[in-house]
Design an enzyme around this catalytic site. Structure first.
Site, mmCIF file in Angstrom:
data_model
loop_
_atom_site.group_PDB
_atom_site.id
_atom_site.type_symbol
_atom_site.label_atom_id
_atom_site.label_comp_id
_atom_site.label_asym_id
_atom_site.label_seq_id
_atom_site.Cartn_x
_atom_site.Cartn_y
_atom_site.Cartn_z
ATOM 1 N N GLY A 233 36.919 -64.868 23.417
ATOM 2 C CA GLY A 233 37.329 -65.082 22.024
ATOM 3 C C GLY A 233 36.532 -66.216 21.400
ATOM 4 O O GLY A 233 36.368 -67.273 22.007
ATOM 5 N N ARG B 264 24.356 -75.893 19.028
ATOM 6 C CA ARG B 264 23.378 -76.818 18.424
ATOM 7 C C ARG B 264 23.089 -78.003 19.356
ATOM 8 O O ARG B 264 21.926 -78.378 19.566
ATOM 9 C CB ARG B 264 23.946 -77.319 17.090
ATOM 10 C CG ARG B 264 23.140 -78.408 16.418
ATOM 11 C CD ARG B 264 23.820 -78.774 15.102
ATOM 12 N NE ARG B 264 23.185 -79.887 14.416
ATOM 13 C CZ ARG B 264 23.473 -81.156 14.634
ATOM 14 N NH1 ARG B 264 24.393 -81.490 15.545
ATOM 15 N NH2 ARG B 264 22.855 -82.103 13.968
ATOM 16 N N THR C 28 37.695 -72.358 23.478
ATOM 17 C CA THR C 28 38.797 -71.412 23.247
ATOM 18 C C THR C 28 39.852 -72.096 22.402
ATOM 19 O O THR C 28 40.147 -73.279 22.625
ATOM 20 C CB THR C 28 39.431 -70.913 24.564
ATOM 21 O OG1 THR C 28 40.705 -70.302 24.255
ATOM 22 C CG2 THR C 28 39.701 -72.025 25.571
ATOM 23 N N ASP D 147 42.875 -71.598 22.594
ATOM 24 C CA ASP D 147 44.140 -71.667 23.342
ATOM 25 C C ASP D 147 44.402 -73.008 24.034
ATOM 26 O O ASP D 147 45.533 -73.304 24.394
ATOM 27 C CB ASP D 147 44.183 -70.566 24.410
ATOM 28 C CG ASP D 147 44.329 -69.188 23.807
ATOM 29 O OD1 ASP D 147 44.544 -69.096 22.584
ATOM 30 O OD2 ASP D 147 44.238 -68.191 24.550
ATOM 31 N N ALA E 78 58.967 -77.726 12.747
ATOM 32 C CA ALA E 78 59.708 -76.499 13.087
ATOM 33 C C ALA E 78 61.086 -76.823 13.670
ATOM 34 O O ALA E 78 61.272 -77.846 14.322
ATOM 35 C CB ALA E 78 58.901 -75.681 14.092
ATOM 36 N N GLU E 79 62.033 -75.928 13.408
ATOM 37 C CA GLU E 79 63.384 -76.098 13.953
ATOM 38 C C GLU E 79 63.412 -75.717 15.435
ATOM 39 O O GLU E 79 64.206 -76.253 16.204
ATOM 40 C CB GLU E 79 64.382 -75.212 13.188
ATOM 41 C CG GLU E 79 64.973 -75.852 11.951
ATOM 42 C CD GLU E 79 63.939 -76.206 10.881
ATOM 43 O OE1 GLU E 79 62.971 -75.453 10.737
ATOM 44 O OE2 GLU E 79 64.111 -77.232 10.204
ATOM 45 N N LYS F 192 71.742 -76.755 6.437
ATOM 46 C CA LYS F 192 70.306 -76.454 6.416
ATOM 47 C C LYS F 192 70.179 -75.002 5.953
ATOM 48 O O LYS F 192 70.756 -74.106 6.578
ATOM 49 C CB LYS F 192 69.773 -76.598 7.846
ATOM 50 C CG LYS F 192 68.308 -76.905 7.917
ATOM 51 C CD LYS F 192 67.868 -77.109 9.350
ATOM 52 C CE LYS F 192 67.447 -78.539 9.602
ATOM 53 N NZ LYS F 192 66.691 -78.723 10.811
ATOM 54 N N SER G 34 67.198 -73.250 5.275
ATOM 55 C CA SER G 34 66.047 -72.480 5.760
ATOM 56 C C SER G 34 65.564 -73.085 7.076
ATOM 57 O O SER G 34 65.795 -74.270 7.330
ATOM 58 C CB SER G 34 64.911 -72.527 4.731
ATOM 59 O OG SER G 34 64.388 -73.824 4.647
ATOM 60 N N ARG H 248 41.281 -68.057 14.411
ATOM 61 C CA ARG H 248 40.032 -68.100 15.178
ATOM 62 C C ARG H 248 38.819 -68.443 14.308
ATOM 63 O O ARG H 248 37.734 -68.733 14.834
ATOM 64 C CB ARG H 248 39.819 -66.759 15.871
ATOM 65 C CG ARG H 248 40.740 -66.544 17.060
ATOM 66 C CD ARG H 248 39.974 -66.572 18.368
ATOM 67 N NE ARG H 248 39.083 -65.459 18.452
ATOM 68 C CZ ARG H 248 39.381 -64.299 19.018
ATOM 69 N NH1 ARG H 248 40.566 -64.105 19.562
ATOM 70 N NH2 ARG H 248 38.513 -63.333 19.050
#
Ligand code: F6P
Length: 324
Positions: free
Chosen positions: A11, A21, A126, A128, A187-188, A214, A216, A257
C-alpha cells in the site's frame, strides 16, 4: 557497492516520494549509481527498471503517492517469480536494494535475501504504523491528520442532528490510526483489533453519554476490529438499541492513503531513506531502518514482520477517561 536499486511496494503511503528522493540524492552524494524499479516486485520480475539521478527526484518531496508506483505481487511469492527477479537484477549488475514498504514487502525481501543473498535494507512505509523496529512509519502521521480532519467535520453535523457516527479508519490488523485520531478527535469510544471491545460495552458508553445529556457521539472503528467493520458494528448496535439512537456510518477509506505529506512525514521519510541507503553502503543487510526514541536503528526483517508493536495501553485508557 556501486549500483543499487530502490522500489516501493504494498500500500502506498504519503512520504514515500520524500524517501525515494533521499535515497537517490544520497546515492548521488556517495557516487553510487541508482535505479528505480517500477511497481515493486512485479517490476523486478518484468525488468521494468529505470536509471534515476538527482533531477529525477526534483519537485516530489511534497507529493503523495509514489513516483515509482506500487503493487502487491502474487508472482514474487513463487520461486519462479523470484528467480526471474534475480536474473533481471543480475543483467543490470545491481548489487543492493532499498525496499520501501510494510509487512508484505519485508516478508518478500527476507525470502529473497535468504535465497539469493542480494543485500537489502528496508525503509518502513505504511500508513498502518504496524511495524516492529520503528516508533513511526512513513505516512502514518499524514493519514492520522487526514482522518482527523474528516472526524472534525463529521462532528459538526453529528452535533447538529444529535446523531451517533461510526467512523471507520484504515488498519487491517492494527488500531494505530484509530487510537491517534480518536484521541485527537475527542472520540467517545474506540474499537481496535488489539483490544476487544464488545458492542455491549459501546452501548453502555453511549447510554452513559445520553444520561449526561450528551446528544451526539463519535465512535472510531479500525477496519480490522473483531466485532466487524463500522457498518457491521452499527447494524449490531441499531438492532439492540432500536429507535433510541440515530446512527450514521462513514468509511474514510483510501483518502487516508493520499495527499500532501505532513512535515513530520517528509522529515521522517528523508531520515529513513538516507539511513537505509547509508546502512546498505556500510554493509547492513536483511534489516529495516527505523527510528526509536529519535535514534536511527536497524532491525532484522524477521523481527519487523514477526514481532508485535503493541498499541499503548495508556492511550487506550486515556480515551476511556477523557470521554466520560
Ligand atoms: O496497509 C495499508 C492499508 O491501507 C491497510 O490499512 C488497508 O487494510 C489496506 O492497505 C488496503 O489495501 P488495498 O489498497 O490493497 O485495498
Amino acid at each position: 557497492m556501486k549500483k543499487i536499486a530502490v522500489f516501493t511496494s504494498g500500500g502506498d503511503a504519503p512520504g514515500m516520494n520524500a524517501c525515494i528522493r533521499a535515497i537517490v540524492r544520497g546515492a548521488a552524494f556517495h557516487g553510487v549509481e541508482v535505479y528505480g524499479i517500477i511497481r515493486g516486485y512485479n517490476g523486478m520480475i518484468k525488468g521494468d527498471i529505470i536509471p534515476l539521478n538527482s533531477q529525477s527526484v526534483s519537485n516530489i518531496i511534497q507529493r503523495g503517492g509514489t513516483i515509482l508506483k506500487s503493487a502487491r505481487s502474487k508472482e514474487f511469492m513463487t520461486t519462479e517469480g523470484r528467480q526471474k527477479a534475480y536474473d533481471k537484477l543480475q543483467e543490470l549488475g545491481i548489487e543492493g536494494l532499498v525496499a520501501i514498504g510494510g509487512n508484505g514487502t519485508f516478508t518478500g525481501a527476507e525470502i529473497f535475501f535468504n535465497e539469493f543473498k542480494i543485500p537489502t535494507v528496508g525503509a518502513p512505509g505504511t500508513i498502518d504504523n504496524d511495524l516492529y523496529g520503528t516508533d513511526y512509519t512513513i505516512g502514518f502521521d499524514t493519514a492520522v491528520n487526514t482522518a482527523l480532519d474528516a472526524i472534525d467535520k463529521i462532528r459538526d453535523t453529528a452535533d447538529s442532528h444529535d446523531r451517533v457516527f461510526f467512523i471507520e479508519v484504515m488498519g487491517r490488523d492494527s488500531g494505530y490510526i484509530a487510537v491517534q485520531c480518536g484521541i485527537a478527535g475527542g472520540a467517545e469510544a474506540l474499537m481496535i483489533p488489539e483490544n476487544l471491545t464488545p458492542v455491549d460495552e459501546i452501548i453502555t458508553i453511549l447510554n452513559n453519554g445520553f444520561a449526561k445529556q450528551k446528544s451526539s457521539s463519535i465512535v472510531v472503528v479500525a477496519e480490522g476490529d473483531e466485532e466487524g467493520n463500522a457498518q457491521v458494528v452499527a447494524n449490531k448496535i441499531r438492532e439492540k438499541m432500536g429507535s433510541k439512537i440515530d446512527i450514521r456510518v462513514t468509511t474514510l477509506g483510501h483518502i487516508q492513503r493520499g495527499g500532501i505529506p505532513t512535515a513530520y512525514d517528509r522529515i521522517l521519510a528523508s531520515r529513513l531513506g538516507l539511513g537505509a541507503l547509508e546502512g546498505l553502503l556500510r554493509g547492513e543487510k536483511n534489516v529495516m531502518a527505523g527510528v526509536i526514541n529519535n535514534q536511527l536503528v536497524y532491525t532484522p526483517f524477521h523481527d519487523t514482520i514477526t514481532k508485535k508493536k503493541p498499541v499503548s495501553e495508556d492511550l487506550i485508557r486515556m480515551v476511556e477517561i477523557l470521554s466520560t
